[in-house]
Write a protein that holds these residues in place. Structure first.
Motif, PDB file in Angstrom:
ATOM      1  N   LYS A  92       0.855  -1.191   0.000  1.00 26.09           N
ATOM      2  CA  LYS A  92       0.000   0.000   0.000  1.00 26.09           C
ATOM      3  C   LYS A  92       0.887   1.235   0.000  1.00 26.09           C
ATOM      4  O   LYS A  92       1.336   1.697   1.041  1.00 26.09           O
ATOM      5  CB  LYS A  92      -0.871  -0.015   1.246  1.00 26.09           C
ATOM      6  CG  LYS A  92      -2.220   0.624   1.044  1.00 26.09           C
ATOM      7  CD  LYS A  92      -2.933   0.717   2.363  1.00 26.09           C
ATOM      8  CE  LYS A  92      -4.367   0.256   2.248  1.00 26.09           C
ATOM      9  NZ  LYS A  92      -5.040   0.311   3.545  1.00 26.09           N
ATOM     10  N   ASP A 100       4.340 -13.328  -0.924  1.00 25.75           N
ATOM     11  CA  ASP A 100       4.730 -12.160  -0.134  1.00 25.75           C
ATOM     12  C   ASP A 100       4.887 -10.909  -0.995  1.00 25.75           C
ATOM     13  O   ASP A 100       5.315  -9.873  -0.502  1.00 25.75           O
ATOM     14  CB  ASP A 100       6.015 -12.440   0.656  1.00 25.75           C
ATOM     15  CG  ASP A 100       7.192 -12.780  -0.239  1.00 25.75           C
ATOM     16  OD1 ASP A 100       6.960 -13.036  -1.439  1.00 25.75           O
ATOM     17  OD2 ASP A 100       8.330 -12.790   0.251  1.00 25.75           O
ATOM     18  N   TYR A 143      -5.652  -2.372  -2.938  1.00 27.57           N
ATOM     19  CA  TYR A 143      -5.060  -3.245  -1.925  1.00 27.57           C
ATOM     20  C   TYR A 143      -6.113  -4.203  -1.365  1.00 27.57           C
ATOM     21  O   TYR A 143      -5.850  -5.385  -1.159  1.00 27.57           O
ATOM     22  CB  TYR A 143      -4.464  -2.383  -0.806  1.00 27.57           C
ATOM     23  CG  TYR A 143      -3.567  -3.108   0.159  1.00 27.57           C
ATOM     24  CD1 TYR A 143      -2.226  -3.323  -0.140  1.00 27.57           C
ATOM     25  CD2 TYR A 143      -4.043  -3.559   1.373  1.00 27.57           C
ATOM     26  CE1 TYR A 143      -1.392  -3.976   0.748  1.00 27.57           C
ATOM     27  CE2 TYR A 143      -3.215  -4.212   2.278  1.00 27.57           C
ATOM     28  CZ  TYR A 143      -1.888  -4.408   1.962  1.00 27.57           C
ATOM     29  OH  TYR A 143      -1.072  -5.059   2.853  1.00 27.57           O
ATOM     30  N   ARG A 197      11.578  -3.369  10.718  1.00 30.89           N
ATOM     31  CA  ARG A 197      11.016  -3.612   9.390  1.00 30.89           C
ATOM     32  C   ARG A 197      11.879  -4.635   8.664  1.00 30.89           C
ATOM     33  O   ARG A 197      11.402  -5.519   7.962  1.00 30.89           O
ATOM     34  CB  ARG A 197      10.974  -2.294   8.606  1.00 30.89           C
ATOM     35  CG  ARG A 197      10.214  -2.421   7.324  1.00 30.89           C
ATOM     36  CD  ARG A 197      10.237  -1.178   6.481  1.00 30.89           C
ATOM     37  NE  ARG A 197       9.577  -1.493   5.236  1.00 30.89           N
ATOM     38  CZ  ARG A 197       8.318  -1.213   4.969  1.00 30.89           C
ATOM     39  NH1 ARG A 197       7.595  -0.556   5.829  1.00 30.89           N
ATOM     40  NH2 ARG A 197       7.772  -1.574   3.832  1.00 30.89           N
ATOM     41  N   GLN A 235      10.496  -8.289   7.544  1.00 30.60           N
ATOM     42  CA  GLN A 235      10.125  -8.410   6.128  1.00 30.60           C
ATOM     43  C   GLN A 235       9.972  -9.886   5.758  1.00 30.60           C
ATOM     44  O   GLN A 235      10.403 -10.768   6.492  1.00 30.60           O
ATOM     45  CB  GLN A 235      11.120  -7.704   5.235  1.00 30.60           C
ATOM     46  CG  GLN A 235      12.483  -8.329   5.203  1.00 30.60           C
ATOM     47  CD  GLN A 235      13.494  -7.412   4.532  1.00 30.60           C
ATOM     48  OE1 GLN A 235      13.208  -6.258   4.287  1.00 30.60           O
ATOM     49  NE2 GLN A 235      14.652  -7.930   4.262  1.00 30.60           N
ATOM     50  N   SER A 236       9.326 -10.124   4.615  1.00 25.58           N
ATOM     51  CA  SER A 236       8.854 -11.486   4.344  1.00 25.58           C
ATOM     52  C   SER A 236       9.992 -12.500   4.335  1.00 25.58           C
ATOM     53  O   SER A 236       9.811 -13.635   4.758  1.00 25.58           O
ATOM     54  CB  SER A 236       8.100 -11.505   3.020  1.00 25.58           C
ATOM     55  OG  SER A 236       8.939 -11.033   1.986  1.00 25.58           O
ATOM     56  N   ASP A 237      11.193 -12.086   3.886  1.00 28.03           N
ATOM     57  CA  ASP A 237      12.303 -13.042   3.930  1.00 28.03           C
ATOM     58  C   ASP A 237      13.284 -12.644   5.036  1.00 28.03           C
ATOM     59  O   ASP A 237      14.478 -12.864   4.932  1.00 28.03           O
ATOM     60  CB  ASP A 237      13.002 -13.114   2.567  1.00 28.03           C
ATOM     61  CG  ASP A 237      13.445 -11.739   2.081  1.00 28.03           C
ATOM     62  OD1 ASP A 237      13.054 -10.741   2.703  1.00 28.03           O
ATOM     63  OD2 ASP A 237      14.190 -11.669   1.087  1.00 28.03           O
ATOM     64  N   GLU A 286       5.824 -18.179   7.243  1.00 29.06           N
ATOM     65  CA  GLU A 286       5.749 -17.225   6.143  1.00 29.06           C
ATOM     66  C   GLU A 286       4.701 -16.187   6.462  1.00 29.06           C
ATOM     67  O   GLU A 286       3.729 -15.999   5.753  1.00 29.06           O
ATOM     68  CB  GLU A 286       5.428 -17.956   4.837  1.00 29.06           C
ATOM     69  CG  GLU A 286       6.681 -18.411   4.135  1.00 29.06           C
ATOM     70  CD  GLU A 286       6.402 -18.916   2.741  1.00 29.06           C
ATOM     71  OE1 GLU A 286       5.407 -18.491   2.132  1.00 29.06           O
ATOM     72  OE2 GLU A 286       7.199 -19.749   2.279  1.00 29.06           O
ATOM     73  N   LEU A 328       3.244 -12.535   6.785  1.00 32.79           N
ATOM     74  CA  LEU A 328       3.465 -11.223   6.163  1.00 32.79           C
ATOM     75  C   LEU A 328       3.247 -10.155   7.230  1.00 32.79           C
ATOM     76  O   LEU A 328       2.158  -9.616   7.385  1.00 32.79           O
ATOM     77  CB  LEU A 328       2.524 -11.027   4.982  1.00 32.79           C
ATOM     78  CG  LEU A 328       2.686 -12.086   3.887  1.00 32.79           C
ATOM     79  CD1 LEU A 328       1.669 -11.891   2.785  1.00 32.79           C
ATOM     80  CD2 LEU A 328       4.094 -12.060   3.319  1.00 32.79           C
ATOM     81  N   THR A 354       4.305  -7.128   7.547  1.00 32.80           N
ATOM     82  CA  THR A 354       4.109  -5.718   7.199  1.00 32.80           C
ATOM     83  C   THR A 354       2.892  -5.498   6.320  1.00 32.80           C
ATOM     84  O   THR A 354       2.643  -4.386   5.893  1.00 32.80           O
ATOM     85  CB  THR A 354       5.356  -5.137   6.507  1.00 32.80           C
ATOM     86  OG1 THR A 354       5.661  -5.942   5.373  1.00 32.80           O
ATOM     87  CG2 THR A 354       6.537  -5.108   7.439  1.00 32.80           C
ATOM     88  N   ALA A 355       2.114  -6.559   6.035  1.00 33.64           N
ATOM     89  CA  ALA A 355       0.854  -6.365   5.313  1.00 33.64           C
ATOM     90  C   ALA A 355      -0.237  -6.097   6.347  1.00 33.64           C
ATOM     91  O   ALA A 355      -0.012  -6.203   7.543  1.00 33.64           O
ATOM     92  CB  ALA A 355       0.534  -7.599   4.491  1.00 33.64           C
ATOM     93  N   GLU A 356      -1.443  -5.752   5.869  1.00 30.07           N
ATOM     94  CA  GLU A 356      -2.550  -5.524   6.796  1.00 30.07           C
ATOM     95  C   GLU A 356      -2.854  -6.797   7.574  1.00 30.07           C
ATOM     96  O   GLU A 356      -2.691  -7.887   7.052  1.00 30.07           O
ATOM     97  CB  GLU A 356      -3.809  -5.139   5.998  1.00 30.07           C
ATOM     98  CG  GLU A 356      -3.724  -3.818   5.303  1.00 30.07           C
ATOM     99  CD  GLU A 356      -4.391  -2.707   6.097  1.00 30.07           C
ATOM    100  OE1 GLU A 356      -4.462  -2.831   7.328  1.00 30.07           O
ATOM    101  OE2 GLU A 356      -4.798  -1.720   5.483  1.00 30.07           O
ATOM    102  N   ILE A 383       5.303  -0.402   9.516  1.00 31.11           N
ATOM    103  CA  ILE A 383       4.261  -1.001   8.675  1.00 31.11           C
ATOM    104  C   ILE A 383       3.946  -0.105   7.482  1.00 31.11           C
ATOM    105  O   ILE A 383       3.683  -0.572   6.394  1.00 31.11           O
ATOM    106  CB  ILE A 383       2.973  -1.265   9.487  1.00 31.11           C
ATOM    107  CG1 ILE A 383       3.301  -1.990  10.785  1.00 31.11           C
ATOM    108  CG2 ILE A 383       1.972  -2.056   8.678  1.00 31.11           C
ATOM    109  CD1 ILE A 383       3.882  -3.366  10.626  1.00 31.11           C
ATOM    110  N   LYS A 387      -2.028   2.042   6.504  1.00 35.07           N
ATOM    111  CA  LYS A 387      -2.438   0.662   6.792  1.00 35.07           C
ATOM    112  C   LYS A 387      -3.431   0.694   7.943  1.00 35.07           C
ATOM    113  O   LYS A 387      -3.090   1.105   9.056  1.00 35.07           O
ATOM    114  CB  LYS A 387      -1.215  -0.180   7.186  1.00 35.07           C
ATOM    115  CG  LYS A 387      -0.174  -0.313   6.099  1.00 35.07           C
ATOM    116  CD  LYS A 387      -0.402  -1.572   5.273  1.00 35.07           C
ATOM    117  CE  LYS A 387       0.533  -1.635   4.093  1.00 35.07           C
ATOM    118  NZ  LYS A 387       1.909  -1.884   4.439  1.00 35.07           N
TER     119      LYS A 387
END
Lengths: 439, 338
Positions: A211, A263, A413, B157, B161-163, B173, B175, B177-179, B263, B267
């Motif tokens: 986003k 991801d 999003y 952050r 992060q995803s990895d 796995e 996520l 930092t996603a909502e 984030i 968000k």
């Protein structure tokens, strides 16, 4: 006891006095709204003397070199480089605050292309005389992005467009002869590539889906590549069309069908670069600045020499890139407008743009420079970038860009994460954009 | 602001008990003199607190009425809208965002302050013990607090992060930092990591002024470690702890930079009231931005006042408890010597 009370009385009076002073100050601040003077394009550029050039940071030092050259030739009209914070939001805020208080500190403004309409409509920048800038030699899309309602407000400084990075080694191994031109070709190519043993665990494609402004860019490109648009020529929102639906569906399905890494919803430009560089995706939509770090041969990139670039794929043919980049504009509040205009002409001239190419990889606005063999030898991605820029579309040209991009990000999003289905998201987006543009 | 509110609290009961104290020595000119001496402070306070506050309230009653004229230029004017900006906080799309941000702010405040307090107490207890390398431990515990919030936001952050490290350690796995709930959790973890040392150090300072003989007496009476913690350490450290918690609560209610950097702006799962106010002013809607800021200010003020009331009661309570304890120890000592 009496004494004590008197002390409190004194204190109270003091406080009351100070408060009253503060209130009257506020009132003064509030009532200082005066109608803005009508812009007068032709007569506006008067006054010579020192000016300030306000810009984002230029790590390459190329801009400073141009300024030094100007200062050497014009000792009585010195240009001072004022650096703004790295974050685009903060740059915009500082520029707007200075315009709102009509400060004459900022003379020449370095504006992101998406701010052009907002600054022009608020009369925070002056319309430029069309003949002052050699617009005929520039890439038409960059000139178009610097216009608001057919009047030129900025001189294109540098530009940016999307590139489609792909793994040549994997495509060759899978027997795919040419890089995909359409979304369907890309899917077909992926199927073949991902069947290879060396492509185990890889995903097909990644863009920027967090986003963030990057999502607005990717959504705009998907819609434009499907033949749609976000706003029409009159600035009316048009995301309730079949084309917009197809564009967004492509991205939504990309997540659903596992075409994108799961991801990728957290990807900004940098995460996408890493995914491609570490061999996690076959195809990547990103900006040209990646090219040099991906082709680094010092061992930092595992894809050096194994990738190439082309235009982003569309629905029926090559896709439509959005346009990035920056324009230079003149503040109406500066004393020395003649110098400001003269400096802009000097700074954005083809000669200076060519000189800056020695230090900076920022893409110039002049089409001729992309075909110069000496330039192409150093920046091999330039011919592809020019192709991408030739049919590039600006992001929605609206005055309330901030609210517009926010609405787009929110709804797109929601669709990508599955919080809303595609139709509802687009319907809500259309409603929000209509409300914003109605104001 | 908080210090000006809290500082009179402990001294007030004394003045009440003994109203004539201090007055006897005062001469008639002294009061005026005091006011004069205080006036620069008041002036500065008025300039940096009262003026911006009144200005924000004033601004929140206006709304920018912008439209486009035939040539596409913005026709701008500020219209007085009364309390409409406040009414908008509860209806429609903006109302939904406001309530969401209000909920997030409250949720983060409650959870982070609770966790910080528990963790901070544990840290203080650990640091209060005499062992080799204690000075080093104290210094190292301060590091998270010394890191600027924006930097620690970037740091986390990177971890989330995803990895990143968090996922590879957990073998998951997520996520972060996603909502979603994971992002809330990420903010809480980073915030607690950063601010638990603050509570830890304040509480440690409180612990170090507890006289050693109290513990010695307790030991002689056969009180175990838990009993000592419950009956001596916690009650005696309570005033310090409450002040620390109050500071943290007021700070957490204004949380902005951590969710913003960690984030990202916009968000919904982590949007706080400060972020909302920032976003509104970024969209040049200063009226509603001011309304958000004023509401946040009132919220913080109410929490502070309520807490100070509770704190005030507790401070005197703690004092009584302290004197009781002293009496108790005295009688214990008497018993012991008998």
């Amino acid at each position: 006891m009496r004494q004590r009370r008197r002390t409190w009385q004194t204190l109270l009076t003091t406080t009351a006095f100070v408060t009253a002073a503060a209130v009257s100050l506020t009132a003064c601040g509030g009532s200082a709204q005066e109608p803005k003077a009508a812009a007068n394009a032709a007569a506006a550029f008067e006054g010579k003397g020192p000016i300030n050039y306000v810009s984002s940071r230029d790590a390459s030092g190329a801009a400073q070199k141009s300024i030094d050259e100007w200062n050497a030739a014009h000792p009585d009209q010195k240009v001072t480089f004022i650096e703004l914070p790295d974050s685009a939001d903060q740059q915009r805020q500082q520029l707007i605050q200075n315009a709102q208080i009509k400060s004459d500190t900022f003379s020449v403004l370095n504006l992101d292309v998406v701010w052009n309409s907002e600054f022009a409509a608020n009369k925070w920048v002056l319309p430029l005389p069309e003949d002052a800038i050699p617009t005929a030699d520039m890439i038409p899309a960059t000139v178009n992005a610097a216009k608001y309602r057919d009047t030129l407000y900025g001189a294109p400084y540098y530009t940016d467009g999307a590139l489609f990075y792909y793994r040549t080694d994997l495509l060759r191994a899978a027997g795919v002869a040419a890089p995909p031109k359409t979304w369907d070709e890309m899917k077909a190519a992926c199927e073949k590539v991902l069947a290879l043993p060396e492509a185990k665990g890889m995903s097909c494609y990644a863009g920027q889906f967090d986003k963030n402004e990057g999502l607005t860019v990717n959504f705009s490109e998907a819609v434009a590549s499907a033949g749609g648009s976000i706003v029409d020529a009159e600035g009316k929102p048009t995301v309730n069309t079949a084309e917009a639906r197809q564009g967004l569906s492509q991205l939504v399905d990309g997540f659903k069908d596992g075409l994108f890494p799961s991801d990728a919803i957290t990807y900004l430009e940098e995460q996408g670069r890493r995914a491609f560089q570490d061999g996690k995706v076959v195809f990547l939509r990103n900006w040209p600045f990646l090219y040099s770090s991906l082709s680094a041969t010092d061992g930092s990139s595992s894809v050096a020499g194994k990738f190439n670039i082309t235009s982003i794929p569309g629905t029926k043919g090559p896709g439509v890139s959005t346009l990035g980049g920056r324009n230079l504009a003149v503040s109406p509040f500066t004393q020395n407008k003649a110098t400001a205009l003269e400096f802009i002409r000097f700074f954005t001239s083809q000669e200076q743009a060519q000189k800056r190419l020695a230090l900076s990889s920022r893409a110039p606005a002049y089409a001729a420079l992309y075909e110069d063999p000496a330039v192409v030898a150093k920046r091999p991605f330039f011919p592809t970038l020019l192709e991408s820029l030739t049919n590039a579309q600006p992001r929605p040209k609206v005055v309330q860009y901030g609210a517009t991009t926010k609405a787009i990000q929110e709804e797109a999003y929601a669709a990508l994460t599955g919080a809303k289905d595609t139709d509802t998201a687009l319907k809500d987006m259309q409603a929000k954009l209509e409300e914003i543009t109605a104001k | 602001m908080t210090t000006t509110v809290t500082s009179p609290a402990p001294s007030a009961p004394q003045d009440l008990k003994n109203p004539n104290r201090g007055l006897k020595t005062r001469t008639p000119g002294e009061g005026r003199m005091a006011a004069m001496l205080l006036s620069p402070t008041l002036l500065v306070l008025a300039l940096v607190i009262v003026y911006p506050l009144i200005s924000a309230i004033h601004q929140s009653l206006f709304s920018a009425e912008s439209g486009l004229d035939a040539d596409g230029f913005v026709t701008e004017g500020e219209a007085f809208v009364g309390l409409a900006n406040y009414a908008d906080l509860f209806v429609g799309e903006s109302g939904r965002r406001f309530l969401n941000a209000f909920g997030n702010t409250t949720f983060f405040t409650v959870t982070t302050v609770l966790l910080e307090t528990v963790l901070g107490l544990c840290l203080a207890l650990a640091m209060n013990r005499a062992f080799r390398g204690r000075a080093f431990l104290r210094a190292s515990i301060l590091v998270p607090w010394a890191v600027p919030t924006a930097v620690s936001g970037l740091l986390w952050r990177w971890i989330f992060q995803s990895d990143g490290i968090a996922n590879s350690l957990l073998g998951s796995e997520i996520l972060w930092t996603a909502e979603g709930t994971a992002s809330k959790l990420a903010v809480i973890i980073a915030e607690v990591w950063k601010t638990a040392p603050f509570i830890g150090l304040l509480v440690l300072a409180g612990m170090q002024i507890i006289p050693e003989e109290v513990y010695e007496a307790a030991k002689i009476d056969g009180a175990g470690w838990w009993r000592q913690l419950g009956s001596i350490t916690l009650p005696l450290v309570k005033p310090t702890l409450l002040v620390a918690v109050l500071f943290r609560m007021l700070d957490a209610l204004r949380m902005f930079d951590l969710p913003f950097v960690l984030i990202g702006p916009g968000k919904e799962s982590v949007e706080t009231l400060s972020m909302l106010a920032w976003d509104e002013s970024n969209q040049l809607r200063y009226g509603s931005a001011s309304a958000f800021a004023v509401v946040l200010f009132l919220y913080v003020a109410v929490v502070a006042v309520v807490f100070v009331k509770v704190l005030g009661a507790d401070v005197t309570g703690a004092k009584k408890l302290g004197s009781k304890k002293r009496k108790a120890t005295r009688s214990q000592k008497a018993e012991a010597t008998r």
